[in-house]
Motif scaffolding. Structure first.
Motif, PDB file in Angstrom:
ATOM      1  N   SER A   1     -23.593   6.802 -35.601  1.00 30.72           N
ATOM      2  CA  SER A   1     -24.684   7.286 -36.322  1.00 30.72           C
ATOM      3  C   SER A   1     -24.468   8.000 -37.627  1.00 30.72           C
ATOM      4  O   SER A   1     -23.414   8.217 -37.923  1.00 30.72           O
ATOM      5  N   ALA A   2     -25.365   8.191 -38.365  1.00 27.44           N
ATOM      6  CA  ALA A   2     -25.130   8.935 -39.614  1.00 27.44           C
ATOM      7  C   ALA A   2     -24.576  10.429 -39.537  1.00 27.44           C
ATOM      8  O   ALA A   2     -23.850  10.532 -40.385  1.00 27.44           O
ATOM      9  N   ILE A   3     -24.791  10.866 -38.482  1.00 28.77           N
ATOM     10  CA  ILE A   3     -24.405  12.103 -38.590  1.00 28.77           C
ATOM     11  C   ILE A   3     -23.024  12.162 -37.848  1.00 28.77           C
ATOM     12  O   ILE A   3     -22.156  12.982 -38.527  1.00 28.77           O
TER      13      ILE A   3
ATOM     14  N   VAL B   1     -16.693  12.487 -42.619  1.00 30.51           N
ATOM     15  CA  VAL B   1     -16.235  12.563 -43.893  1.00 30.51           C
ATOM     16  C   VAL B   1     -16.109  14.097 -44.331  1.00 30.51           C
ATOM     17  O   VAL B   1     -15.127  14.490 -45.061  1.00 30.51           O
ATOM     18  N   PHE B   2     -16.953  14.978 -43.820  1.00 33.39           N
ATOM     19  CA  PHE B   2     -16.730  16.410 -43.820  1.00 33.39           C
ATOM     20  C   PHE B   2     -15.254  17.209 -43.507  1.00 33.39           C
ATOM     21  O   PHE B   2     -14.680  17.656 -43.983  1.00 33.39           O
ATOM     22  N   ALA B   3     -15.028  16.504 -42.254  1.00 27.33           N
ATOM     23  CA  ALA B   3     -13.725  17.032 -41.689  1.00 27.33           C
ATOM     24  C   ALA B   3     -12.867  16.747 -42.573  1.00 27.33           C
ATOM     25  O   ALA B   3     -11.578  17.087 -42.547  1.00 27.33           O
ATOM     26  N   PHE B   4     -12.486  15.493 -42.922  1.00 25.33           N
ATOM     27  CA  PHE B   4     -11.682  14.733 -43.586  1.00 25.33           C
ATOM     28  C   PHE B   4     -11.634  15.666 -45.031  1.00 25.33           C
ATOM     29  O   PHE B   4     -10.498  15.870 -45.372  1.00 25.33           O
ATOM     30  N   GLY B   5     -12.563  15.704 -45.483  1.00 23.52           N
ATOM     31  CA  GLY B   5     -12.441  16.439 -46.871  1.00 23.52           C
ATOM     32  C   GLY B   5     -11.920  18.006 -46.620  1.00 23.52           C
ATOM     33  O   GLY B   5     -11.449  18.512 -47.652  1.00 23.52           O
TER      34      GLY B   5
END
Length: 176
Positions: free
Chosen positions: A3-5, A11-15
């Protein structure tokens, strides 16, 4: 299918992981540098007065010292890409009958990156009152002026460095 979430979380965790790793690498690149400087402290004229405790914020009589000093130190070498600011302060350390160790900050200065980091002072008055919580300043032969500075980094640990200890004797009588 995610899902989008779930994708946003990835993406947030990688960043966050990437920024944390870069921050650690930046810290390690300057963690083992020394932040020493050559310091010259020159005590000048010193006057001791006795004031009422209420004026000094203590009960009973208190000693108040008016002092002039000279200071020469160049902090230019201490600034690197990870140094945001230096907080420099001149401290008087002494012992009395009532206190094993008293420390009084008498002058301070913030030096930001890009500011003139060479401090040359002559006949400078103290910025803050040099007050003892009793009558321990008059005739004290064991007062040490010590310059300390905090290296405030962009990332990493706050360092406190001391240098330039200069012993001085205080007058043995009060001035009017």
């Amino acid at each position: 299918m995610n899902s989008a979430i779930n994708r946003g979380n990835a993406v947030f965790a990688f960043g966050f992981s990437a920024v944390s790793t870069l921050s650690l690498a930046c810290f390690i690149s300057t963690a083992f540098l020394t932040y020493d400087a050559n310091v010259a402290i020159k005590p000048g004229k010193i006057v001791i007065k006795q004031v009422s405790g209420g004026a000094a914020g203590v009960s009973g009589p208190a000693d108040l010292a008016y002092m002039k000093f000279g200071l020469d130190v160049d902090f230019t070498e201490l600034f690197n890409w990870n140094t945001k600011m230096l907080f420099v302060y001149l401290m008087a350390e002494y012992k009395t009958k009532n206190n094993a160790l008293s420390q009084v900050v008498v002058w301070d200065k913030k030096i930001m990156r890009g500011d003139n980091a060479h401090i040359q002072l002559q006949n400078m008055n103290t910025k803050y009152h040099f007050v003892d919580d009793g009558v321990g300043l008059k005739g004290n032969q064991n007062v040490t002026l010590l310059l300390q500075w905090n290296v405030i980094p962009n990332t990493g640990t706050l360092q406190v460095i001391s240098s330039g200890a200069q012993r001085m004797d205080l007058p043995s009588s009060y001035s009017r």
